[in-house]
Design an enzyme around this catalytic site. Structure first.
Site, PDB file in Angstrom:
ATOM      1  CE1 TYR A 106       6.085  -3.512   9.168  1.00 24.91           C
ATOM      2  CE2 TYR A 106       5.997  -2.379  11.322  1.00 24.91           C
ATOM      3  CZ  TYR A 106       5.385  -3.086  10.345  1.00 24.91           C
ATOM      4  OH  TYR A 106       4.324  -3.808  10.650  1.00 24.91           O
TER       5      TYR A 106
ATOM      6  CG  HIS B  84      -0.544  -0.198   2.393  1.00 24.55           C
ATOM      7  ND1 HIS B  84       0.382   0.586   3.078  1.00 24.55           N
ATOM      8  CD2 HIS B  84      -0.970  -0.854   3.453  1.00 24.55           C
ATOM      9  CE1 HIS B  84       0.317   0.212   4.520  1.00 24.55           C
ATOM     10  NE2 HIS B  84      -0.706  -0.728   4.804  1.00 24.55           N
TER      11      HIS B  84
ATOM     12  CG  HIS C  40       4.521  -7.711   8.673  1.00 17.65           C
ATOM     13  ND1 HIS C  40       3.844  -8.128   7.297  1.00 17.65           N
ATOM     14  CD2 HIS C  40       3.664  -6.724   9.008  1.00 17.65           C
ATOM     15  CE1 HIS C  40       2.628  -7.732   7.361  1.00 17.65           C
ATOM     16  NE2 HIS C  40       2.585  -6.747   8.253  1.00 17.65           N
TER      17      HIS C  40
ATOM     18  CG  HIS D  80      -0.843  -0.217  11.301  1.00 18.28           C
ATOM     19  ND1 HIS D  80      -1.160  -0.843  10.395  1.00 18.28           N
ATOM     20  CD2 HIS D  80      -0.719   0.999  11.055  1.00 18.28           C
ATOM     21  CE1 HIS D  80      -1.330   0.044   9.365  1.00 18.28           C
ATOM     22  NE2 HIS D  80      -0.920   1.047   9.872  1.00 18.28           N
TER      23      HIS D  80
ATOM     24  CG  ASP E  41      -1.019  -7.036   6.455  1.00 22.35           C
ATOM     25  OD1 ASP E  41      -2.392  -6.417   6.950  1.00 22.35           O
ATOM     26  OD2 ASP E  41      -0.018  -6.395   6.906  1.00 22.35           O
TER      27      ASP E  41
ATOM     28  CG  ASP F  39       0.991  -4.290  11.498  1.00 28.20           C
ATOM     29  OD1 ASP F  39       1.146  -5.231  11.071  1.00 28.20           O
ATOM     30  OD2 ASP F  39       0.012  -3.723  11.498  1.00 28.20           O
TER      31      ASP F  39
ATOM     32  CD  GLU G 191      -3.443  -2.843   7.415  1.00 28.84           C
ATOM     33  OE1 GLU G 191      -2.455  -2.430   8.413  1.00 28.84           O
ATOM     34  OE2 GLU G 191      -3.080  -2.128   6.306  1.00 28.84           O
TER      35      GLU G 191
ATOM     36  CG  HIS H 193      -3.752  -5.564  12.943  1.00 34.28           C
ATOM     37  ND1 HIS H 193      -4.569  -4.523  12.852  1.00 34.28           N
ATOM     38  CD2 HIS H 193      -2.751  -5.192  12.206  1.00 34.28           C
ATOM     39  CE1 HIS H 193      -4.137  -3.454  12.127  1.00 34.28           C
ATOM     40  NE2 HIS H 193      -3.059  -3.916  11.672  1.00 34.28           N
TER      41      HIS H 193
HETATM   42 FE1  FEO Z   1      -1.426  -3.150  10.034  1.00 35.30          FE
HETATM   43 FE2  FEO Z   1       0.749  -5.620   8.788  1.00 35.30          FE
HETATM   44  O1  FEO Z   1      -0.875  -4.561   9.074  1.00 35.30           O
END
Ligand code: FEO
Length: 395
Positions: free
Chosen positions: A191, A24, A224, A145, A82, A164, A80, A78
């Protein structure tokens, strides 16, 4: 990636996205990973899933350890996508009515993403869940996040599943801090600068809270990138430092150019800054990704921005980076605006307005040069750079 045991009975069953290059709007030159964690205890727990499209790999990785249908509890740290994109497939596979734990905000946000009537359990900050020989504690981490974000902490193994936070967009088979080595820090910094900088005050409070309650963290498992198993304190210390946004004696000169006049100015300004003994880097916007520019912004004291005037306005790429920068709320900066123009020359004033809106301490006056800088013009750029360099040293 295959399932990897990271502690006795605890596995990373996530996947590697080797080919993603744009997350994104963030340039992920080393790809990324969507980590997902399986804890095999009296209850079998899955923490977070993966991006949609990677569910088969996730289920295959889990199958290397245990039949996925034996998963008793899913935790969504989370919302989001992903991390939640794989939920529909996973829940369908393991049983739609298996308990799905998330934060109270997670209840709302998951409902905004999925119409499934899953067996939700919205947890309070500090709530505990016993899964046999282990107890998991949920820690609310709003805005790290998203409003729904939370950490899950395993009391016995002292592992923090941090969603995250403390992550990096990094793909590799060597997914531990001690194996990758110090180079991982540049990915972690990028990041932080692009995902978390605007939440720096919340990160400071969170770290203070973690210290206050004496949370013993032996390992950090973000969603991640690498797992911090040797030096979790190193990334916590880096977050404490980055979130304070204390700049170094460093300047960046960010610019775009049409016929090299603003570029000539940028390089002469950088020359002047350098003459004052301040570290400086001219950055042509179309030669650098915005997310790499933001990484430089994180610890720079002076943000010098140059734009030619195009159609009575800023050059579009300059507008792009300023919009992006403003959203990430950098603090404790000196700003300066410059540029070449032909006849109307509005761009420098417009750049300044954007820097002022970010509450930067501005260098006065702006510097504009009509058409091509001559020798006198170059000298004025060097002097402008010296002025900025002195401001950095005295700031
Ligand atoms: Fe806020 Fe890796 O998603």
């Amino acid at each position: 990636m295959k399932a990897v045991e990271i502690a006795k009975g605890v596995y990373n069953v996530g996947v590697i996205d080797w080919n993603i290059r744009d997350f994104h709007g963030y340039s992920t030159e080393r790809g990324s990973s969507y980590n997902s964690f399986l804890i095999v205890d009296e209850k079998v727990v899955l923490i977070d899933t993966v991006k949609r499209g990677y569910e088969d790999q996730l289920l295959e990785n889990i199958s290397q350890i245990i039949d996925p249908k034996k998963i008793d509890i899913v935790i969504s740290n989370h919302t989001e996508m992903d991390h939640s994109g794989g939920l529909p497939r996973v829940m369908h596979y393991i049983g739609e009515q298996k308990p799905l734990f998330c934060s109270k905000m997670g209840l709302k946000n998951l409902a905004h993403h999925f119409t499934h009537k899953w067996n939700f359990h919205g947890v309070e900050n500090g709530e505990e869940l016993n899964i046999g020989s282990r107890t998991l504690t949920f820690l609310e981490t709003r805005m790290l996040h998203w409003p729904d974000s939370m950490f899950t902490y395993c009391n016995e193994d002292k592992i923090l599943f941090s969603s995250d936070a403390f992550g990096q967009h990094y793909a590799g088979y060597e997914m531990f801090d001690d194996v990758v080595g110090h180079t991982i820090m540049s990915h972690a910094k990028k990041y932080f600068a692009n995902i978390l900088m605007l939440y720096a005050p919340k990160i400071q409070k969170l770290i203070e809270h973690v210290v206050e309650i004496g949370l013993d963290i032996q390992m950090i498992c973000p969603d991640h990138g690498v797992i911090w198993r040797r030096e979790p304190g190193k990334i916590i210390e880096a977050y404490a430092r980055w979130s304070q946004q204390v700049p170094e004696q460093k300047a960046i000169v960010v610019y775009d150019t049409m016929w090299h006049s603003t570029q000539t100015m940028a390089e002469a300004i950088a020359d002047g800054i350098s003459k004052e003994g301040v570290s400086v880097k001219p950055i042509h916007i179309r030669s650098s990704h915005r997310s790499d520019i933001m990484t430089e912004v994180l610890d720079a004291k002076a943000i010098v921005v140059g734009s030619p005037t195009l159609n009575n306005g800023m050059f579009p790429t300059v507008s792009d980076i300023l919009t992006y920068m403003k959203g990430l709320k950098p603090k404790n900066k000196i700003g300066a605006a410059f540029g070449s123009y032909g006849w109307s020359g509005e761009s420098v004033k417009l750049v300044r307005e954007q820097l002022e809106a970010m509450k930067f301490d501005m260098i006065d006056p702006n510097l504009r040069i009509q058409y091509v800088p001559d020798e006198e013009g170059i000298e004025s750029c060097v002097a402008f750079g010296r002025q900025i360099g002195q401001a950095v040293l005295n700031g």
